[in-house]
Write an enzyme that holds these catalytic residues in place. Structure first.
Site, PDB file in Angstrom:
ATOM      1  N   GLU A 219      -5.491   0.619  -0.836  1.00 25.24           N
ATOM      2  CA  GLU A 219      -4.701   1.797  -0.443  1.00 25.24           C
ATOM      3  C   GLU A 219      -4.591   2.648  -1.714  1.00 25.24           C
ATOM      4  O   GLU A 219      -3.836   2.313  -2.619  1.00 25.24           O
ATOM      5  CB  GLU A 219      -3.316   1.385   0.060  1.00 25.24           C
ATOM      6  CG  GLU A 219      -3.294   0.170   0.992  1.00 25.24           C
ATOM      7  CD  GLU A 219      -4.167   0.310   2.211  1.00 25.24           C
ATOM      8  OE1 GLU A 219      -4.347   1.451   2.689  1.00 25.24           O
ATOM      9  OE2 GLU A 219      -4.688  -0.713   2.704  1.00 25.24           O
TER      10      GLU A 219
ATOM     11  N   GLY B  70      -2.671   1.377  -5.205  1.00 25.44           N
ATOM     12  CA  GLY B  70      -2.660   1.929  -6.553  1.00 25.44           C
ATOM     13  C   GLY B  70      -3.722   3.005  -6.694  1.00 25.44           C
ATOM     14  O   GLY B  70      -4.119   3.652  -5.723  1.00 25.44           O
ATOM     15  N   SER B  71      -4.199   3.155  -7.911  1.00 23.20           N
ATOM     16  CA  SER B  71      -5.075   4.291  -8.209  1.00 23.20           C
ATOM     17  C   SER B  71      -6.512   4.056  -7.733  1.00 23.20           C
ATOM     18  O   SER B  71      -6.971   2.910  -7.612  1.00 23.20           O
ATOM     19  CB  SER B  71      -5.086   4.528  -9.722  1.00 23.20           C
ATOM     20  OG  SER B  71      -5.565   3.372 -10.370  1.00 23.20           O
ATOM     21  N   ALA B  72      -7.219   5.156  -7.524  1.00 23.37           N
ATOM     22  CA  ALA B  72      -8.626   5.073  -7.118  1.00 23.37           C
ATOM     23  C   ALA B  72      -9.464   4.413  -8.213  1.00 23.37           C
ATOM     24  O   ALA B  72     -10.429   3.695  -7.920  1.00 23.37           O
ATOM     25  CB  ALA B  72      -9.146   6.480  -6.799  1.00 23.37           C
TER      26      ALA B  72
ATOM     27  N   ALA C  38      -8.579   2.000 -10.244  1.00 27.23           N
ATOM     28  CA  ALA C  38      -8.448   0.542 -10.125  1.00 27.23           C
ATOM     29  C   ALA C  38      -9.162   0.057  -8.862  1.00 27.23           C
ATOM     30  O   ALA C  38      -9.810  -0.996  -8.880  1.00 27.23           O
ATOM     31  CB  ALA C  38      -6.973   0.159 -10.098  1.00 27.23           C
ATOM     32  N   GLY C  39      -9.069   0.829  -7.787  1.00 28.81           N
ATOM     33  CA  GLY C  39      -9.735   0.440  -6.539  1.00 28.81           C
ATOM     34  C   GLY C  39     -11.238   0.301  -6.732  1.00 28.81           C
ATOM     35  O   GLY C  39     -11.864  -0.661  -6.254  1.00 28.81           O
TER      36      GLY C  39
ATOM     37  N   CYS D 111       1.306   9.236  -2.951  1.00 29.12           N
ATOM     38  CA  CYS D 111      -0.137   9.337  -2.715  1.00 29.12           C
ATOM     39  C   CYS D 111      -0.436  10.429  -1.699  1.00 29.12           C
ATOM     40  O   CYS D 111      -1.517  11.010  -1.697  1.00 29.12           O
ATOM     41  CB  CYS D 111      -0.674   8.004  -2.218  1.00 29.12           C
ATOM     42  SG  CYS D 111       0.151   7.434  -0.737  1.00 29.12           S
TER      43      CYS D 111
HETATM   44  P1  NAD Z   1      -2.380   1.561 -10.802  1.00 34.19           P
HETATM   45  O1  NAD Z   1      -3.718   1.504 -10.179  1.00 34.19           O
HETATM   46  O2  NAD Z   1      -2.304   1.960 -12.224  1.00 34.19           O
HETATM   47  O3  NAD Z   1      -1.682   0.115 -10.751  1.00 34.19           O
HETATM   48  C1  NAD Z   1      -1.363  -0.529  -9.542  1.00 34.19           C
HETATM   49  C2  NAD Z   1      -1.276  -2.032  -9.779  1.00 34.19           C
HETATM   50  O4  NAD Z   1      -2.556  -2.558 -10.088  1.00 34.19           O
HETATM   51  C3  NAD Z   1      -0.382  -2.406 -10.940  1.00 34.19           C
HETATM   52  O5  NAD Z   1       0.280  -3.601 -10.593  1.00 34.19           O
HETATM   53  C4  NAD Z   1      -1.352  -2.619 -12.080  1.00 34.19           C
HETATM   54  O6  NAD Z   1      -0.893  -3.508 -13.058  1.00 34.19           O
HETATM   55  C5  NAD Z   1      -2.554  -3.204 -11.345  1.00 34.19           C
HETATM   56  N1  NAD Z   1      -3.849  -2.887 -11.952  1.00 34.19           N
HETATM   57  C6  NAD Z   1      -4.316  -1.629 -12.240  1.00 34.19           C
HETATM   58  N2  NAD Z   1      -5.568  -1.728 -12.746  1.00 34.19           N
HETATM   59  C7  NAD Z   1      -5.884  -3.046 -12.755  1.00 34.19           C
HETATM   60  C8  NAD Z   1      -7.044  -3.780 -13.160  1.00 34.19           C
HETATM   61  N3  NAD Z   1      -8.127  -3.169 -13.653  1.00 34.19           N
HETATM   62  N4  NAD Z   1      -7.036  -5.130 -13.024  1.00 34.19           N
HETATM   63  C9  NAD Z   1      -5.953  -5.763 -12.516  1.00 34.19           C
HETATM   64  N5  NAD Z   1      -4.814  -5.130 -12.123  1.00 34.19           N
HETATM   65  C10 NAD Z   1      -4.792  -3.783 -12.249  1.00 34.19           C
HETATM   66  O7  NAD Z   1      -1.473   2.470  -9.860  1.00 34.19           O
HETATM   67  P2  NAD Z   1      -0.018   3.068 -10.181  1.00 34.19           P
HETATM   68  O8  NAD Z   1      -0.161   4.054 -11.276  1.00 34.19           O
HETATM   69  O9  NAD Z   1       0.960   1.960 -10.322  1.00 34.19           O
HETATM   70  O10 NAD Z   1       0.327   3.813  -8.808  1.00 34.19           O
HETATM   71  C11 NAD Z   1       0.019   5.143  -8.561  1.00 34.19           C
HETATM   72  C12 NAD Z   1      -1.265   5.245  -7.786  1.00 34.19           C
HETATM   73  O11 NAD Z   1      -1.139   4.551  -6.551  1.00 34.19           O
HETATM   74  C13 NAD Z   1      -1.608   6.683  -7.405  1.00 34.19           C
HETATM   75  O12 NAD Z   1      -2.988   6.882  -7.578  1.00 34.19           O
HETATM   76  C14 NAD Z   1      -1.237   6.762  -5.945  1.00 34.19           C
HETATM   77  O13 NAD Z   1      -1.917   7.760  -5.231  1.00 34.19           O
HETATM   78  C15 NAD Z   1      -1.586   5.393  -5.473  1.00 34.19           C
HETATM   79  N6  NAD Z   1      -0.853   5.046  -4.254  1.00 34.19           N
HETATM   80  C16 NAD Z   1      -1.546   4.887  -3.086  1.00 34.19           C
HETATM   81  C17 NAD Z   1      -0.849   4.629  -1.914  1.00 34.19           C
HETATM   82  C18 NAD Z   1      -1.524   4.428  -0.591  1.00 34.19           C
HETATM   83  O14 NAD Z   1      -0.921   3.837   0.296  1.00 34.19           O
HETATM   84  N7  NAD Z   1      -2.739   4.914  -0.381  1.00 34.19           N
HETATM   85  C19 NAD Z   1       0.531   4.538  -1.941  1.00 34.19           C
HETATM   86  C20 NAD Z   1       1.181   4.706  -3.153  1.00 34.19           C
HETATM   87  C21 NAD Z   1       0.492   4.947  -4.313  1.00 34.19           C
HETATM   88  C1  SIN Z   2       3.131   6.865  -0.672  1.00 34.55           C
HETATM   89  O1  SIN Z   2       2.779   5.787  -0.111  1.00 34.55           O
HETATM   90  O2  SIN Z   2       2.922   7.117  -1.881  1.00 34.55           O
HETATM   91  C2  SIN Z   2       3.842   7.882   0.124  1.00 34.55           C
HETATM   92  C3  SIN Z   2       3.631   7.824   1.569  1.00 34.55           C
HETATM   93  C4  SIN Z   2       4.648   8.770   2.148  1.00 34.55           C
HETATM   94  O3  SIN Z   2       4.583   9.958   1.874  1.00 34.55           O
HETATM   95  O4  SIN Z   2       5.545   8.280   2.839  1.00 34.55           O
END
Ligand code: NAD
Ligand code: SIN
Length: 469
Positions: free
Chosen positions: A230, A207-209, A211-212, A265
């Protein structure tokens, strides 16, 4: 009464799924069940777990078209693309079996006293939190290796894609996986937080940086919890090529920046080109192609669909307005699509040369162009980010590539290929704000089990003590 959750088709506005949000008590119950199921699942022979994973792949295969249509409805992604997502999910099973064998198997070597054995043990109970952009493929990339390694899993899909998450877990259960070995709970951040509050052994997160960062802090005093992050990127694509047709270069830029409507991502967010006529030609060809990119939905013969929803589109429009206010020049702006709803957002290209823009990921098809005087400046500009997920060089000059791949700090560095389209058979992860050095894909086996090294002798025997003869 429990809070309710709905997912909405961003193209049509139709409700795709609705159901109750899991509250704190439901999350505690799910983790307790996973804990109770963990020893039995871990004790099963690896062959049995592998057979169940193969049965799951067979169920996915038998449902592939229905699943592709479901993901297309729930995310707005075009059907051609969601079909490839299902294919990747099926392919992940054999890749994960191979990865487990190569990276987390048991080895045994003879020693003068007996033998040295390396085993890998599952962590126990893993929580998987999924994103919306690949709502099947990405959580699948954690769940398949975690289960093969012998962990039990509680999975919370993105609140934007609950139907896909439920369908994926249903496929495992249809394949014969015991119910408590993999459970799905639905909800948003509160539900995710309630899961992490419990006695868990791992959090596998895509998910997002933002949240990470939150999870790194939240788990700082829980070193026993395996944390695999990730996260996003602010990915650079450098074009340094005076011999290739600019239209060819533009094609690769489009596949890097605008595929999946910029919701990968790995998408390029920054295009770095030489100042002057060579860079101008690339940018002109890019705009010429991007202005024509077909935008549609579902089965349409189009390149891009809508964003995941109107809230995401509003956020991207606000970020775009911020870049323009900061001084970026608009080269192409299709952020509204004629005849389509608010979730549709076409390609945007901005010139950000000399403008201080935030080092942030805009998860939408917004590309900023930066013109630099020489290749050294191009590498410096590419590395000028706290992220480090993907990067690319488009150039027919092999010497430039040698330099690029040596000097760029990112987990995926491509040459004359799009920055997108990551291979499941290679590790996939990023540096800095893009992760925590726990790459996924082929290396997911590493964070799904821990190594146990043993010296073993069948009976106690004395070890010589120097000086005592
Ligand atoms: P997001 O961080 O908003 O949410 C991801 C998940 O985490 C969801 O299930 C959400 O409910 C949960 N979550 C978020 N914040 C939380 C918190 N504070 N406490 C508990 N749970 C929480 O991400 P998104 O908007 O669903 O996805 C898009 C993001 O994911 C982009 O930043 C994208 O770059 C990243 N992403 C990374 C990869 C990778 O492999 N590196 C792949 C795909 C997407
Ligand atoms: C993604 O995990 O968001 C994309 C990875 C890819 O480009 O296949």
């Amino acid at each position: 009464m429990a809070d309710m959750l709905q997912s909405i088709d961003p193209a049509s506005g139709a409700v795709v799924w609705q159901g109750a949000v899991a509250d704190h008590a439901a999350c505690a119950d799910a983790i307790a069940r996973a804990r109770a199921a963990a020893p039995g699942w871990a004790r099963r022979q690896l062959d049995e777990r592998v057979a169940l994973a193969r049965a799951y792949a067979a169920v996915l295969d038998s449902r592939r078209e229905d699943l592709a249509r479901l993901i297309s409805h729930e995310t707005g992604k075009l059907l051609w693309e969601t079909r490839t997502e299902i294919a990747a999910m099926i392919g992940k099973v054999e890749i994960s079996i191979r990865a487990q064998a190569e990276r987390a198997s048991t080895t045994d070597s003879a020693q003068p006293f007996g033998r040295a054995v390396l085993r890998h043990h599952p962590h126990g109970v893993m929580v998987v939190l999924g994103p919306y952009n690949f709502p099947g493929h990405l959580p699948n990339g954690h769940i398949v290796p975690a289960l093969i390694a012998g962990n039990t899993v509680v999975f919370k899909p993105s609140e934007l894609t609950p139907a896909t998450g439920a369908a994926m877990v249903d496929a495992w259960h249809a394949a014969g996986l015991p119910a408590d070995v993999l459970q799905v709970v639905q909800g948003g951040r509160d539900t995710g937080a309630a899961l992490i509050d419990q006695d868990i052994d791992g959090l596998l997160f895509t998910g997002s940086a933002t949240a990470g960062r939150h999870f790194r802090r939240a788990l700082i005093d829980r070193p026993g919890v395996m944390l695999a992050l990730e996260l996003g990127g602010n990915n650079p694509l450098v074009v340094w090529d005076s011999v290739t047709d600019p239209a060819v270069l533009a094609n690769l830029v489009v596949h890097s920046a605008f595929i999946t409507t910029g919701q990968r991502c790995s998408c390029a967010r920054r295009l770095i080109v030489p100042a002057g006529t060579e860079g101008d030609a690339v940018v002109a060809a890019l705009v010429d192609l991007a202005v024509r990119l077909p935008i549609g939905a579902g089965e349409d013969d189009a390149f891009m669909g809508p964003l995941i929803g109107t809230a995401a589109a509003a956020g991207a429009r606000a970020a775009l307005a911020g870049l323009v206010a900061a001084g970026c020049t608009v080269l192409l702006d299709r952020n509204r699509v004629d005849g389509r709803g608010d979730a549709f957002f076409g390609p945007v290209v901005l010139d950000a040369t000399g403008v201080a823009v935030p080092d942030a990921e805009i998860f939408a098809p917004v590309l900023t162009v930066v013109r630099v005087p020489d290749f050294t400046a191009a590498i410096a500009a590419a590395n000028a980010t706290a992220f480090g997920l993907s990067a690319g060089l488009l150039s027919a000059d092999a010497a430039l590539w040698d330099r690029f791949v040596a000097e760029i700090r990112a987990g995926v560095v491509n040459w004359n290929r799009p920055t997108t389209g990551a291979a499941s058979a290679a590790p996939f992860g990023g540096l800095g704000e893009s992760g925590n050095h726990r790459p996924s894909a082929f290396y997911a086996a590493d964070y799904c089990a821990y190594p146990v090294a043993s010296f073993e002798a069948a009976a106690p025997a004395p070890v010589p003590i120097p000086g005592l003869g």
